[in-house]
Design a protein around this motif. Structure first.
Motif, PDB file in Angstrom:
ATOM      1  N   MET A  86       0.818  -1.216   0.000  1.00 44.13           N
ATOM      2  CA  MET A  86       0.000   0.000   0.000  1.00 44.13           C
ATOM      3  C   MET A  86       0.850   1.265   0.000  1.00 44.13           C
ATOM      4  O   MET A  86       0.446   2.279  -0.551  1.00 44.13           O
ATOM      5  CB  MET A  86      -0.949   0.010   1.198  1.00 44.13           C
ATOM      6  CG  MET A  86      -2.294  -0.576   0.853  1.00 44.13           C
ATOM      7  SD  MET A  86      -3.543  -0.194   2.064  1.00 44.13           S
ATOM      8  CE  MET A  86      -3.063  -1.275   3.386  1.00 44.13           C
ATOM      9  N   GLN A  87       2.006   1.221   0.641  1.00 47.71           N
ATOM     10  CA  GLN A  87       2.897   2.387   0.634  1.00 47.71           C
ATOM     11  C   GLN A  87       3.304   2.733  -0.800  1.00 47.71           C
ATOM     12  O   GLN A  87       3.275   3.884  -1.207  1.00 47.71           O
ATOM     13  CB  GLN A  87       4.141   2.127   1.491  1.00 47.71           C
ATOM     14  CG  GLN A  87       5.144   3.272   1.478  1.00 47.71           C
ATOM     15  CD  GLN A  87       4.601   4.550   2.099  1.00 47.71           C
ATOM     16  OE1 GLN A  87       3.989   4.498   3.157  1.00 47.71           O
ATOM     17  NE2 GLN A  87       4.812   5.681   1.447  1.00 47.71           N
ATOM     18  N   LYS A  88       3.662   1.721  -1.566  1.00 51.24           N
ATOM     19  CA  LYS A  88       4.031   1.940  -2.973  1.00 51.24           C
ATOM     20  C   LYS A  88       2.825   2.438  -3.768  1.00 51.24           C
ATOM     21  O   LYS A  88       2.960   3.255  -4.671  1.00 51.24           O
ATOM     22  CB  LYS A  88       4.586   0.658  -3.600  1.00 51.24           C
ATOM     23  CG  LYS A  88       5.893   0.201  -3.004  1.00 51.24           C
ATOM     24  CD  LYS A  88       7.001   1.169  -3.339  1.00 51.24           C
ATOM     25  CE  LYS A  88       8.321   0.640  -2.798  1.00 51.24           C
ATOM     26  NZ  LYS A  88       9.372   1.635  -2.821  1.00 51.24           N
ATOM     27  N   ALA A  89       1.636   1.939  -3.437  1.00 50.10           N
ATOM     28  CA  ALA A  89       0.421   2.398  -4.116  1.00 50.10           C
ATOM     29  C   ALA A  89       0.172   3.877  -3.809  1.00 50.10           C
ATOM     30  O   ALA A  89      -0.185   4.651  -4.698  1.00 50.10           O
ATOM     31  CB  ALA A  89      -0.771   1.550  -3.693  1.00 50.10           C
ATOM     32  N   GLY A  90       0.388   4.276  -2.566  1.00 51.89           N
ATOM     33  CA  GLY A  90       0.240   5.685  -2.199  1.00 51.89           C
ATOM     34  C   GLY A  90       1.257   6.559  -2.916  1.00 51.89           C
ATOM     35  O   GLY A  90       0.922   7.649  -3.403  1.00 51.89           O
ATOM     36  N   ASP A  91       2.488   6.077  -2.999  1.00 49.87           N
ATOM     37  CA  ASP A  91       3.537   6.816  -3.717  1.00 49.87           C
ATOM     38  C   ASP A  91       3.177   6.951  -5.191  1.00 49.87           C
ATOM     39  O   ASP A  91       3.358   8.012  -5.794  1.00 49.87           O
ATOM     40  CB  ASP A  91       4.885   6.098  -3.598  1.00 49.87           C
ATOM     41  CG  ASP A  91       5.451   6.119  -2.192  1.00 49.87           C
ATOM     42  OD1 ASP A  91       4.956   6.896  -1.346  1.00 49.87           O
ATOM     43  OD2 ASP A  91       6.389   5.328  -1.937  1.00 49.87           O
ATOM     44  N   ARG A  92       2.637   5.888  -5.770  1.00 41.28           N
ATOM     45  CA  ARG A  92       2.253   5.915  -7.189  1.00 41.28           C
ATOM     46  C   ARG A  92       1.089   6.879  -7.405  1.00 41.28           C
ATOM     47  O   ARG A  92       1.059   7.616  -8.387  1.00 41.28           O
ATOM     48  CB  ARG A  92       1.886   4.510  -7.659  1.00 41.28           C
ATOM     49  CG  ARG A  92       1.482   4.425  -9.094  1.00 41.28           C
ATOM     50  CD  ARG A  92       2.643   4.738 -10.040  1.00 41.28           C
ATOM     51  NE  ARG A  92       2.178   4.669 -11.412  1.00 41.28           N
ATOM     52  CZ  ARG A  92       2.329   5.643 -12.311  1.00 41.28           C
ATOM     53  NH1 ARG A  92       2.987   6.733 -12.009  1.00 41.28           N
ATOM     54  NH2 ARG A  92       1.849   5.495 -13.520  1.00 41.28           N
ATOM     55  N   ALA A  93       0.139   6.912  -6.479  1.00 44.14           N
ATOM     56  CA  ALA A  93      -0.987   7.849  -6.573  1.00 44.14           C
ATOM     57  C   ALA A  93      -0.476   9.289  -6.560  1.00 44.14           C
ATOM     58  O   ALA A  93      -0.910  10.121  -7.371  1.00 44.14           O
ATOM     59  CB  ALA A  93      -1.975   7.619  -5.432  1.00 44.14           C
ATOM     60  N   ALA A  94       0.456   9.597  -5.678  1.00 43.55           N
ATOM     61  CA  ALA A  94       1.028  10.943  -5.614  1.00 43.55           C
ATOM     62  C   ALA A  94       1.734  11.298  -6.912  1.00 43.55           C
ATOM     63  O   ALA A  94       1.611  12.420  -7.427  1.00 43.55           O
ATOM     64  CB  ALA A  94       1.990  11.048  -4.435  1.00 43.55           C
TER      65      ALA A  94
END
Length: 94
Positions: A26-34
């Motif tokens: 999820m951390q990587k998903a949040g980074d990708r969203a940003a």
């Protein structure tokens, strides 16, 4: 690796991601969203001096796991200033 879906909404358009992207967590998903928000924001016109772009991240079970909003606000400077370079950059009122 898990698959995450990035639904994007701005002042002009809403897009639902049907393909998704495989990411480690999820951390990587949040980074990708940003990252996606920053890419889109560079192309958005300002509406009434501002623009919002939002990302909602879903997992494979269609659960929302992350949400982010990027707000851009622009305004005309009423009293123009000049940047003076030197030992330190400073603003000088014109």
């Amino acid at each position: 690796m898990a698959r995450y879906y990035f639904d994007i909404c701005d002042d002009f358009l809403s897009v639902t991601d049907t393909e998704g992207e495989e990411l480690a967590d999820m951390q990587k998903a949040g980074d990708r969203a940003a990252s996606i928000l920053c890419e889109i924001a560079g192309e958005l016109p300002l509406k009434d001096g501002c623009s919002d772009v939002r990302a909602t991240v879903r997992d494979d079970a269609n659960n929302v796991v992350f949400m982010a909003t990027l707000k851009i606000t622009g305004r005309t400077v009423e009293h123009p200033v000049r940047l003076e370079q030197g030992a330190g950059t400073r603003l000088v009122t014109l």
